[in-house]
Motif scaffolding. Structure first.
Motif, short mmCIF file in Angstrom:
data_model
loop_
_atom_site.label_atom_id
_atom_site.label_comp_id
_atom_site.label_asym_id
_atom_site.label_seq_id
_atom_site.Cartn_x
_atom_site.Cartn_y
_atom_site.Cartn_z
N SER A 138 0.83 -1.20 0.00
CA SER A 138 0.00 0.00 0.00
C SER A 138 0.87 1.25 0.00
CB SER A 138 -0.93 0.02 1.22
OG SER A 138 -0.18 0.15 2.43
N VAL A 139 0.25 2.34 -0.43
CA VAL A 139 0.84 3.68 -0.33
C VAL A 139 -0.11 4.50 0.55
CG1 VAL A 139 1.49 5.77 -1.56
CG2 VAL A 139 1.94 3.54 -2.59
N SER A 140 0.43 5.21 1.51
CA SER A 140 -0.43 5.95 2.43
C SER A 140 0.02 7.39 2.58
CB SER A 140 -0.44 5.27 3.81
OG SER A 140 0.87 5.24 4.36
N ALA A 185 -8.54 3.42 -9.85
CA ALA A 185 -7.52 2.94 -10.79
C ALA A 185 -6.19 3.57 -10.42
CB ALA A 185 -7.90 3.31 -12.22
N ALA A 186 -5.14 2.77 -10.41
CA ALA A 186 -3.82 3.26 -10.03
C ALA A 186 -3.29 4.27 -11.05
CB ALA A 186 -2.85 2.10 -9.90
N SER A 187 -2.79 5.40 -10.55
CA SER A 187 -2.12 6.37 -11.41
C SER A 187 -0.77 5.80 -11.84
CB SER A 187 -1.91 7.68 -10.65
OG SER A 187 -0.97 7.47 -9.59
N ALA A 197 0.41 -2.51 -13.07
CA ALA A 197 0.23 -1.87 -14.37
C ALA A 197 -0.58 -0.59 -14.18
CB ALA A 197 -0.51 -2.81 -15.32
N PRO A 198 -0.26 0.49 -14.93
CA PRO A 198 -1.07 1.71 -14.82
C PRO A 198 -2.55 1.40 -15.04
CG PRO A 198 0.91 2.12 -16.10
CD PRO A 198 0.85 0.63 -15.88
N GLY A 199 -3.38 1.93 -14.17
CA GLY A 199 -4.81 1.67 -14.27
C GLY A 199 -5.28 0.43 -13.56
N ALA A 200 -4.34 -0.34 -12.96
CA ALA A 200 -4.73 -1.54 -12.21
C ALA A 200 -5.60 -1.14 -11.02
CB ALA A 200 -3.50 -2.30 -11.73
N TRP A 223 -3.90 3.65 -0.23
CA TRP A 223 -4.23 2.98 -1.47
C TRP A 223 -3.59 1.59 -1.45
CZ3 TRP A 223 -2.92 8.00 -0.79
CH2 TRP A 223 -3.79 8.98 -1.28
N PHE A 224 -4.44 0.55 -1.41
CA PHE A 224 -3.97 -0.83 -1.34
C PHE A 224 -3.99 -1.47 -2.73
CE2 PHE A 224 -5.88 0.00 2.82
CZ PHE A 224 -4.96 -0.55 3.70
N ALA A 225 -2.97 -2.25 -3.06
CA ALA A 225 -3.03 -3.10 -4.25
C ALA A 225 -4.17 -4.09 -4.05
CB ALA A 225 -1.71 -3.83 -4.44
#
Length: 238
Positions: A138-140, A185-187, A197-200, A223-225
């Motif tokens: 994750s990113v926090s 969606a991931a930036s 992948a971008p948008g995952a 933001w969690f995968a």
């Protein structure tokens, strides 16, 4: 007796490599072209072997990124008391954090409202990349009222723990007032940090932590995968 199809032998060979640890959870497998060269077959045969492994839940494909060994989702409690290190240790995982940012700046509108601050009041900001068993998880981004917690950044530099940094300010316990969960969606930047992948898909949580008197201490976004986490609620948390 008819010989087994060639793709099944390739499937079993890759599965054996994974089982003996040559490729660990979250690792990317060689490309189809590389596997085709290794086994002396065409890419269609390799693709069928990989599809069988995906159906078995051994691997998963990420568009534009490749095929990866499946990482068992990490159970992660998001109830009244959210504690990163405790959550991962309870799940039998090894927690790790990399600090991405420590700064003091003016609060944005949403931050000021969540923390009950005047517009553009000073806040401390802490961003981090969290890993579970060495795999990006994750990113926090956590935002704290600077006037209430003047030494927060120094405490975070020293301890790497929000809980310990609160304790350095005499706050022995804190609770989650509310949590909002949204699929996003991931930036491109976030995808690179999480090795997606971008948008995952990612799961974003937005929460406010408060002290025993109900006063806001932290406005946090994480933001969690999505394929690496199982967000859980305990009794009384719903």
């Amino acid at each position: 007796m008819a010989r087994p199809a060639l793709w099944t032998a390739i499937r079993d060979s890759i599965a054996h490599d994974i089982s003996r640890g040559q490729y660990g959870p979250g690792d990317r497998l060689p490309t189809e072209a590389q596997l085709a060269a290794r086994f002396g077959v065409n890419r269609h045969t390799v693709r069928r072997a990989l599809a069988a492994l995906a159906e078995a839940g051994t691997v998963h494909a990420r568009r534009g990124a490749g095929v990866f060994v499946q990482h068992r989702p990490t159970p992660y409690a998001i109830g009244r008391r959210v504690r990163f290190h405790q959550n991962l240790l309870a799940a039998g995982r090894v927690p790790e954090k990399t600090v991405l940012l420590l700064e003091t700046r003016a609060a944005g509108p949403a931050e000021a409202e969540a923390l009950g601050l005047a517009p553009e009041a000073p806040v401390h900001v802490y961003e981090a990349l969290s890993l579970s068993d060495g795999v990006p998880f994750s990113v926090s981004r956590s935002v704290f009222p600077a006037a209430r917690l003047p030494a927060m950044l120094d405490a975070l530099r020293e301890t790497g723990s929000v809980t310990a940094a609160f304790e350095a300010h005499g706050i022995d316990d804190y609770m989650r007032e509310r949590t909002e969960i949204t699929a996003k969606a991931a930036s491109p930047t976030m995808a690179a940090q999480l090795r997606l992948a971008p948008g995952a898909p990612v799961l974003r949580t937005v929460g406010v932590n408060v002290d025993g008197d109900g006063k806001p201490l932290e406005y946090g976004r994480t933001w969690f995968a999505a394929d690496r986490v199982a967000l859980t609620l305990g009794p009384g948390d719903a």
